[in-house]
Write an enzyme that holds these catalytic residues in place. Sequence first.
Site, PDB file in Angstrom:
ATOM      1  N   GLN A   1      -5.429  -2.806  -1.041  1.00 24.70           N
ATOM      2  CA  GLN A   1      -4.334  -4.003  -1.136  1.00 24.70           C
ATOM      3  C   GLN A   1      -4.808  -5.195  -0.660  1.00 24.70           C
ATOM      4  O   GLN A   1      -4.181  -6.208  -0.699  1.00 24.70           O
ATOM      5  CB  GLN A   1      -3.146  -3.446  -0.195  1.00 24.70           C
ATOM      6  CG  GLN A   1      -2.397  -2.327  -0.836  1.00 24.70           C
ATOM      7  CD  GLN A   1      -1.088  -1.865  -0.051  1.00 24.70           C
ATOM      8  OE1 GLN A   1      -1.202  -1.110   0.931  1.00 24.70           O
ATOM      9  NE2 GLN A   1       0.009  -2.381  -0.478  1.00 24.70           N
TER      10      GLN A   1
ATOM     11  N   GLY B   1       2.605   0.424   6.388  1.00 27.81           N
ATOM     12  CA  GLY B   1       1.161   1.128   5.954  1.00 27.81           C
ATOM     13  C   GLY B   1       0.655   0.128   5.084  1.00 27.81           C
ATOM     14  O   GLY B   1       1.162  -0.618   4.560  1.00 27.81           O
TER      15      GLY B   1
HETATM   16 ZN   LIG Z   1       1.808   0.423  -1.455  1.00 27.16          ZN
END
Ligand SMILES: [Zn+2]
Length: 160
Positions: A48, A43
């Site tokens: 991010q 994931g």
């Molecule tokens: Zn994470």
Amino acid sequence: MEILKFPNPNLFVNCKEVKVFGEELKTLLDAMWETMKSSNGIGLAANQVGLTYRMFVMEGLNGDRFNVINPKEISRSIVPANIREGCLSAPNEFLLRPDRAIWIEIQFQKEDGVVFQRVFKDLQAVCVQHEMEHLEGKSYMQSKTIPKAKRKHLAKKWGV
Ligand SMILES: [Zn+2]
């Protein structure tokens, strides 16, 4: 794409809703998927990689791919998952979160904007809960369900 590590500020941003669907979005999701796969993750949330929008990519049980955009929780199990989780933004930091449900039902949009509703179970359920927390700008290491001493140690180590 470069995967940002804690305590990068993008990881603490409450991400914005995706409102524009089209080729650019698909290209970004493709790049996120490739980045996730080449790092052996299952994931990856958009913030991010520095994109502060409410979306993530996830690998399903049979290697199938999910593009999850603007997810909203519908319901979840009261039964805990008991699965340790890691994070590409905190390499080798595996934790057990007692509050993760063994299944979760969410509503979300796909890359073309079509709305879906689906139940995810076990590891994918934990992954969905983990990624949705990312999108709120929270760290999986600072939940009150983790013992205080451990949280203190993690805060010092990762700056969360
Ligand atoms: Zn994470």
